[in-house]
Motif scaffolding. Structure first.
Motif, PDB file in Angstrom:
ATOM      1  N   ASN A 159     -63.767  13.934  16.705  1.00 37.32           N
ATOM      2  CA  ASN A 159     -64.048  13.170  15.501  1.00 37.32           C
ATOM      3  C   ASN A 159     -64.010  11.691  15.881  1.00 37.32           C
ATOM      4  O   ASN A 159     -62.943  11.081  15.939  1.00 37.32           O
ATOM      5  CB  ASN A 159     -63.023  13.504  14.419  1.00 37.32           C
ATOM      6  N   HIS A 160     -65.182  11.123  16.159  1.00 36.47           N
ATOM      7  CA  HIS A 160     -65.259   9.744  16.649  1.00 36.47           C
ATOM      8  C   HIS A 160     -64.774   8.738  15.617  1.00 36.47           C
ATOM      9  O   HIS A 160     -64.151   7.739  15.979  1.00 36.47           O
ATOM     10  CB  HIS A 160     -66.686   9.413  17.081  1.00 36.47           C
ATOM     11  N   LEU A 161     -65.047   8.977  14.347  1.00 33.93           N
ATOM     12  CA  LEU A 161     -64.601   8.038  13.318  1.00 33.93           C
ATOM     13  C   LEU A 161     -63.075   7.971  13.265  1.00 33.93           C
ATOM     14  O   LEU A 161     -62.501   6.882  13.190  1.00 33.93           O
ATOM     15  CB  LEU A 161     -65.171   8.437  11.949  1.00 33.93           C
ATOM     16  N   LYS A 162     -62.426   9.131  13.345  1.00 35.98           N
ATOM     17  CA  LYS A 162     -60.961   9.162  13.339  1.00 35.98           C
ATOM     18  C   LYS A 162     -60.398   8.461  14.573  1.00 35.98           C
ATOM     19  O   LYS A 162     -59.484   7.634  14.466  1.00 35.98           O
ATOM     20  CB  LYS A 162     -60.467  10.604  13.282  1.00 35.98           C
ATOM     21  N   ALA A 163     -60.951   8.774  15.740  1.00 33.03           N
ATOM     22  CA  ALA A 163     -60.464   8.161  16.981  1.00 33.03           C
ATOM     23  C   ALA A 163     -60.695   6.656  16.983  1.00 33.03           C
ATOM     24  O   ALA A 163     -59.811   5.883  17.376  1.00 33.03           O
ATOM     25  CB  ALA A 163     -61.150   8.804  18.180  1.00 33.03           C
ATOM     26  N   LEU A 164     -61.854   6.218  16.527  1.00 38.50           N
ATOM     27  CA  LEU A 164     -62.154   4.791  16.481  1.00 38.50           C
ATOM     28  C   LEU A 164     -61.264   4.067  15.473  1.00 38.50           C
ATOM     29  O   LEU A 164     -60.824   2.941  15.714  1.00 38.50           O
ATOM     30  CB  LEU A 164     -63.635   4.573  16.151  1.00 38.50           C
ATOM     31  N   THR A 165     -60.964   4.717  14.360  1.00 40.10           N
ATOM     32  CA  THR A 165     -60.079   4.120  13.359  1.00 40.10           C
ATOM     33  C   THR A 165     -58.663   3.962  13.914  1.00 40.10           C
ATOM     34  O   THR A 165     -58.042   2.900  13.754  1.00 40.10           O
ATOM     35  CB  THR A 165     -60.055   4.977  12.081  1.00 40.10           C
ATOM     36  N   VAL A 166     -58.157   4.997  14.567  1.00 37.40           N
ATOM     37  CA  VAL A 166     -56.818   4.916  15.174  1.00 37.40           C
ATOM     38  C   VAL A 166     -56.792   3.801  16.210  1.00 37.40           C
ATOM     39  O   VAL A 166     -55.849   3.003  16.255  1.00 37.40           O
ATOM     40  CB  VAL A 166     -56.419   6.273  15.797  1.00 37.40           C
ATOM     41  N   LYS A 167     -57.823   3.746  17.049  1.00 31.63           N
ATOM     42  CA  LYS A 167     -57.890   2.709  18.084  1.00 31.63           C
ATOM     43  C   LYS A 167     -57.931   1.314  17.454  1.00 31.63           C
ATOM     44  O   LYS A 167     -57.219   0.417  17.894  1.00 31.63           O
ATOM     45  CB  LYS A 167     -59.109   2.924  18.970  1.00 31.63           C
TER      46      LYS A 167
END
Length: 128
Positions: free
Chosen positions: A4-12
């Protein structure tokens, strides 16, 4: 293995936002809106280059070192582009170095989380 790129990018981005605000704004009086903008740009570029390419090919340690260099260069570049007065005792290079050092620690932990998340997701898909 779909991430889930959106989740990973948000966490980052949230992690980098905390680092950039702490180091640049609270540590060196860089305006908060500059720190937010720079953290957003660095998060996007570092995610696509570092996390999706280098981390997958070379692992956590190499990806963390690559992120250190990338964050150092991007932070220095964006601070230089913004060209505001930070005082005579501090240079953009020093700000970028401090930011990159703290970010490297955060990136190492983030990479571990991302790799663990990918392994768990792969295990779920393989048991179906």
């Amino acid at each position: 293995m779909e991430v889930n790129h959106l989740k990973a990018l948000t966490v980052k981005h949230v992690a980098l936002l905390v680092v950039f605000l702490a180091v640049l704004t609270f540590g060196f009086n860089v305006p908060w809106y500059h720190a937010v903008w720079i953290s957003f740009m660095v998060a996007i570029i570092a995610y696509w280059l570092g996390d999706l390419f280098v981390l997958r090919k070379f692992g956590n340690l190499i990806a963390t070192a690559a992120d250190f260099g990338l964050v150092f260069f991007l932070t220095w570049f964006f601070l230089w582009i913004l060209d505001f007065d930070i005082g005579t005792d501090t240079s953009f290079v020093l700000l970028a170095l401090y930011t990159a050092l703290v970010t490297a620690v955060v990136e190492f932990v983030f990479h571990g989380w991302l790799l663990k998340h990918k392994r768990e997701e792969a295990h779920i898909h393989s048991t179906r």
